[in-house]
Design an enzyme around this catalytic site. Structure first.
Site, PDB file in Angstrom:
ATOM      1  N   PRO A 124       0.813  -1.225   0.000  1.00 26.20           N
ATOM      2  CA  PRO A 124       0.000   0.000   0.000  1.00 26.20           C
ATOM      3  C   PRO A 124       0.847   1.275   0.000  1.00 26.20           C
ATOM      4  O   PRO A 124       0.532   2.239  -0.705  1.00 26.20           O
ATOM      5  CB  PRO A 124      -0.820  -0.124   1.296  1.00 26.20           C
ATOM      6  CG  PRO A 124      -0.882  -1.596   1.553  1.00 26.20           C
ATOM      7  CD  PRO A 124       0.443  -2.122   1.117  1.00 26.20           C
ATOM      8  N   TYR A 125       1.933   1.270   0.751  1.00 25.28           N
ATOM      9  CA  TYR A 125       2.842   2.419   0.780  1.00 25.28           C
ATOM     10  C   TYR A 125       3.474   2.633  -0.596  1.00 25.28           C
ATOM     11  O   TYR A 125       3.541   3.760  -1.099  1.00 25.28           O
ATOM     12  CB  TYR A 125       3.920   2.188   1.834  1.00 25.28           C
ATOM     13  CG  TYR A 125       5.061   3.179   1.814  1.00 25.28           C
ATOM     14  CD1 TYR A 125       4.916   4.446   2.353  1.00 25.28           C
ATOM     15  CD2 TYR A 125       6.295   2.824   1.258  1.00 25.28           C
ATOM     16  CE1 TYR A 125       5.969   5.357   2.333  1.00 25.28           C
ATOM     17  CE2 TYR A 125       7.347   3.725   1.235  1.00 25.28           C
ATOM     18  CZ  TYR A 125       7.177   4.987   1.781  1.00 25.28           C
ATOM     19  OH  TYR A 125       8.215   5.885   1.752  1.00 25.28           O
ATOM     20  N   MET A 126       3.929   1.556  -1.218  1.00 20.41           N
ATOM     21  CA  MET A 126       4.550   1.673  -2.528  1.00 20.41           C
ATOM     22  C   MET A 126       3.538   2.107  -3.586  1.00 20.41           C
ATOM     23  O   MET A 126       3.872   2.869  -4.498  1.00 20.41           O
ATOM     24  CB  MET A 126       5.199   0.347  -2.931  1.00 20.41           C
ATOM     25  CG  MET A 126       6.378  -0.044  -2.071  1.00 20.41           C
ATOM     26  SD  MET A 126       7.698   1.205  -2.131  1.00 20.41           S
ATOM     27  CE  MET A 126       8.877   0.451  -0.995  1.00 20.41           C
ATOM     28  N   LYS A 129       3.179   5.801  -3.226  1.00 23.58           N
ATOM     29  CA  LYS A 129       4.331   6.469  -3.832  1.00 23.58           C
ATOM     30  C   LYS A 129       4.237   6.430  -5.356  1.00 23.58           C
ATOM     31  O   LYS A 129       4.554   7.418  -6.035  1.00 23.58           O
ATOM     32  CB  LYS A 129       5.621   5.798  -3.371  1.00 23.58           C
ATOM     33  CG  LYS A 129       6.011   6.114  -1.934  1.00 23.58           C
ATOM     34  CD  LYS A 129       6.379   7.572  -1.769  1.00 23.58           C
ATOM     35  CE  LYS A 129       6.992   7.882  -0.427  1.00 23.58           C
ATOM     36  NZ  LYS A 129       7.215   9.341  -0.252  1.00 23.58           N
TER      37      LYS A 129
END
Length: 209
Positions: A124-126, A129
């Protein structure tokens, strides 16, 4: 040329602000609360209270470029990832564009271009980004995207690599990222470029030439 540092109270942000202050490079640290101001005040670093999840346009006043090194952190949920790493980064880029800043410098991540290749808990973070970087590429503000690998707390070597084949690993110290940021901030001719950053054996000048 004053640089607004979004995420100044983070681990990379603090190191970058301190390096910039020592180098005589003007920065304004964007922090979430007055309680975070003491560290910056002690070092003679200007700060401004603003919230990525609220109103923050005033923080850009008097700044010529911006660095985005904010992050929701590993202990928060997907809601914070969406509001800070995705929506916050997009909003900040849009404000920088509207205010006519000369550059927007994004600290992204090496795996951001392929979120599904990241460890499951980081996807989810990637993905956030990935989307924020894509928005920045389509915007009309000159930009630089730095894509560090897995972050460590090792001391700065000031030696870099630009690929895993070259580095032999996927990591870089936060201290080295801060030094790379300082070089980019000080070099106004670097625009519309993207760089993978890993610990290695070359100078930052060689990486971004």
């Amino acid at each position: 040329m004053t640089t607004l540092v979004i995420g100044a109270n983070g681990q990379i942000g603090k190191q970058f602000c301190e390096l910039a202050q020592q180098a005589g490079t003007p920065v304004k640290a964007m922090i979430r609360s007055e309680g975070q101001a003491a560290w910056f005040n002690e070092r003679g670093i200007e700060s401004v209270v603003a919230d990525l999840e609220g109103e923050f346009e005033h923080a850009f006043e008097g700044c010529d470029q911006a660095v985005f090194t904010a992050g929701s952190g590993p202990h928060t949920g997907p809601d914070k990832t969406l509001m800070i790493d995705l929506f916050g980064a997009i909003r900040a880029a849009d404000v920088a564009s509207q205010k006519g800043l000369s550059r927007y410098i994004m600290v992204s991540a090496m795996r951001a271009e392929n979120p599904l290749e990241a460890p499951e808990k980081l996807r989810p973070y990637m993905a956030a980004k990935f989307a924020a970087d894509a928005h920045l590429r389509r915007s009309d503000i000159p930009h630089v995207i730095l894509k560090p690998g897995r972050l460590t707390d090792e001391i700065a070597s000031r030696q870099f690599a630009s690929s895993m084949d070259e580095a032999g690993d996927n990591q870089i110290s936060r201290a080295n990222v801060a030094h790379a940021l300082l070089h980019v901030v000080q070099t106004s001719s670097i625009i519309n470029q993207e760089y993978t950053l890993l610990d290695g054996k070359r100078s930052i000048e060689e990486i971004v030439q």
